[in-house]
Write a protein that holds these residues in place. Sequence first.
Motif, PDB file in Angstrom:
ATOM      1  N   ILE A  71       0.839  -1.208   0.000  1.00 52.26           N
ATOM      2  CA  ILE A  71       0.000   0.000   0.000  1.00 52.26           C
ATOM      3  C   ILE A  71       0.865   1.246   0.000  1.00 52.26           C
ATOM      4  CG2 ILE A  71      -1.540   1.371   1.471  1.00 52.26           C
ATOM      5  CD1 ILE A  71      -3.078  -0.701   0.024  1.00 52.26           C
ATOM      6  N   LYS A  72       1.934   1.260   0.822  1.00 53.25           N
ATOM      7  CA  LYS A  72       2.796   2.437   0.914  1.00 53.25           C
ATOM      8  C   LYS A  72       3.503   2.730  -0.407  1.00 53.25           C
ATOM      9  CE  LYS A  72       2.265   4.415   4.809  1.00 53.25           C
ATOM     10  NZ  LYS A  72       1.912   5.840   4.881  1.00 53.25           N
ATOM     11  N   PRO A  76       1.606   6.421  -0.883  1.00 52.22           N
ATOM     12  CA  PRO A  76       2.535   6.739   0.213  1.00 52.22           C
ATOM     13  C   PRO A  76       1.953   7.651   1.290  1.00 52.22           C
ATOM     14  CG  PRO A  76       3.180   7.820  -1.846  1.00 52.22           C
ATOM     15  CD  PRO A  76       2.115   6.848  -2.194  1.00 52.22           C
ATOM     16  N   ALA A  77       0.968   8.475   0.948  1.00 55.72           N
ATOM     17  CA  ALA A  77       0.405   9.404   1.929  1.00 55.72           C
ATOM     18  C   ALA A  77      -0.746   8.806   2.741  1.00 55.72           C
ATOM     19  CB  ALA A  77      -0.080  10.679   1.228  1.00 55.72           C
ATOM     20  N   GLY A 122      -7.784  12.944  10.033  1.00 54.77           N
ATOM     21  CA  GLY A 122      -7.359  14.339   9.958  1.00 54.77           C
ATOM     22  C   GLY A 122      -6.025  14.493   9.246  1.00 54.77           C
ATOM     23  N   GLU A 123      -5.115  13.569   9.539  1.00 56.31           N
ATOM     24  CA  GLU A 123      -3.804  13.607   8.887  1.00 56.31           C
ATOM     25  C   GLU A 123      -3.937  13.378   7.387  1.00 56.31           C
ATOM     26  OE1 GLU A 123       0.165  14.100   8.392  1.00 56.31           O
ATOM     27  OE2 GLU A 123      -0.978  14.426  10.230  1.00 56.31           O
ATOM     28  N   SER A 124      -4.795  12.454   7.001  1.00 58.24           N
ATOM     29  CA  SER A 124      -5.010  12.155   5.586  1.00 58.24           C
ATOM     30  C   SER A 124      -5.557  13.373   4.849  1.00 58.24           C
ATOM     31  CB  SER A 124      -5.970  10.976   5.447  1.00 58.24           C
ATOM     32  OG  SER A 124      -6.267  10.723   4.101  1.00 58.24           O
ATOM     33  N   GLY A 334      16.173   9.574   2.911  1.00 59.24           N
ATOM     34  CA  GLY A 334      15.692   8.246   2.561  1.00 59.24           C
ATOM     35  C   GLY A 334      14.899   7.586   3.667  1.00 59.24           C
ATOM     36  N   VAL A 335      14.108   8.379   4.410  1.00 59.29           N
ATOM     37  CA  VAL A 335      13.312   7.835   5.508  1.00 59.29           C
ATOM     38  C   VAL A 335      11.846   8.213   5.304  1.00 59.29           C
ATOM     39  CG1 VAL A 335      15.236   7.919   7.135  1.00 59.29           C
ATOM     40  CG2 VAL A 335      13.694   9.893   6.961  1.00 59.29           C
ATOM     41  N   GLU A 336      10.977   7.613   6.146  1.00 61.92           N
ATOM     42  CA  GLU A 336       9.554   7.918   6.096  1.00 61.92           C
ATOM     43  C   GLU A 336       9.319   9.334   6.629  1.00 61.92           C
ATOM     44  OE1 GLU A 336       5.531   6.973   5.302  1.00 61.92           O
ATOM     45  OE2 GLU A 336       7.371   5.886   4.835  1.00 61.92           O
ATOM     46  N   PRO A 337       8.552  10.169   5.925  1.00 60.92           N
ATOM     47  CA  PRO A 337       8.303  11.530   6.399  1.00 60.92           C
ATOM     48  C   PRO A 337       7.605  11.539   7.752  1.00 60.92           C
ATOM     49  CG  PRO A 337       7.601  11.281   4.119  1.00 60.92           C
ATOM     50  CD  PRO A 337       7.905   9.902   4.634  1.00 60.92           C
TER      51      PRO A 337
END
Length: 519
Positions: A71-72, A76-77, A122-124, A334-337
């Motif tokens: 899924i990511k 990714p968001a 909310g984040e989405s 190169g990491v997850e935000p």
Amino acid sequence: MKPIWIVDDDQSIRFVLEKALLREGLPTRSFTNPREVLKALDSEDGQEGPQVLVSDIRMPGGSGLDLLTTIKARLPALPVIIMTAFSDLDSAVSAFQSGAFEYLPKPFDLPKAVELIRRALGESQREEVSEKTQVDTPEMLGQAPAMQDVFRGIGRLAQSHVTVLITGESGSGKELVAHALHKHSPRADQPFVAINTAAIPKDLLESELFGHERGAFTGAQTTRRGRFEQADGGTLFLDEIGDMPFDLQTRLLRVLSDGNFYRVGGHSAVKANVRVIAATHQNLEQRVKEGVFREDLFHRLNVIRLRLPALRERREDIPMLARYFLQRSAQQLGVEPKRISDAAIERLSHFQFPGNVRQLENICHWLTVMAPAQVIETKDLPPEVLDVQVPAATVPESMSAQAQSSLAPTAQPMPGAAASASADVSAAWAAAPSSATVSAPVSAPLASGTWEPGLEAEALRLLATERTDVWDVLTRRFETSLIQAALATTRGRRIEAAQKLGIGRNTITRKIQELGIEE
């Protein structure tokens, strides 16, 4: 709104979450295994995907962690919540490393699960707004009126060849404006060359700008083209022009006047077709008065002036910029935000940012490396931000009295304060609204046991009316103030707050939901 997708082979889990979310007015769609999810994403009706995905780890039809990875890669968001049994805590760590929004241990409290899904929702929605904003303005961000004036200026000047002087504090983004002017100009396919005149020693700056002939000075073994020649046909950006040595200002003025210059040690004039954009953080008018900057050069440069506002003049842009820089730092490393909470954004917004946008970018890079969790809270901010005193007027109304007092100097009780405390509390209770998010009343420091008369006075006032819900009204206010105070004391840690109050973890979670307390 897109639905929340629930993936679990346990029908009872799916049923409970569906009903709880339905009561909240949130649409859902359920699946029994990861294969069904991927099939739905590939189908025509699943093109947009879910708003939030809630998935179990262990299912007969595949692993929730494998689903998370897939899924990511595609969305990714998308916030993904992983449900896990206590025996799967190692898997929960893996979930975070794979980019999960949060994990939900089984068995879970239903109110807590709904609250977590709401946070993810909310984040989405914030991510969607952020993406839409950044599509149109990837090079420069800003919605503040002052920045809109800058954007309009860039639009008017982009097609022109006129010299532009950009003014603004250090770190406010002057080179970004110069890049934008070049990018949207007829010279866009030609070189953009930048030089910081304050960063190069005086003895070398002339050669850097105009080049030199072979043998012009010791060490000049070959002929070298200067920045003016390198930028021929394009744009030359002269940063910190206010620090240029006085004798070089004369040579620069000559180039701006007729487009000709001589290399150091040269005898033949070189023609340069260059658009000059200059920038400075200094007051050039004052530099002219002091005799360290040529007045004729000032007028030659100051054909059109663009002033770039300081970040403290455009505070409404801080949330957008912070999230953008966090995304960019994550890509670079190169990491997850990482995500940043509203409370942390609020605290950042009160910082003065003497280093402007550059300082905010550095802070976001620091947070990407140093913040311990995937969601950045206020306590994770660097010391220079946390040391700033937050104005009392900006404290959210839902914050408890203890939290408010922790942000302001400690008040010393005036003589006779204890004697008047009862009247103060009574007035506070009388003025307090009946909303579930009422704050604890702020009054003079109270002596032990002096709050009961105020409660009694408010009860008598309400009982004298035709109301029939006095018990519920006062109980809600009392419980709200008590829980807010406990949460403020423990910095939002619910389990610790429940222990201090002498109630259970499930009880405080239920009360927070029932009372609508905002943490």
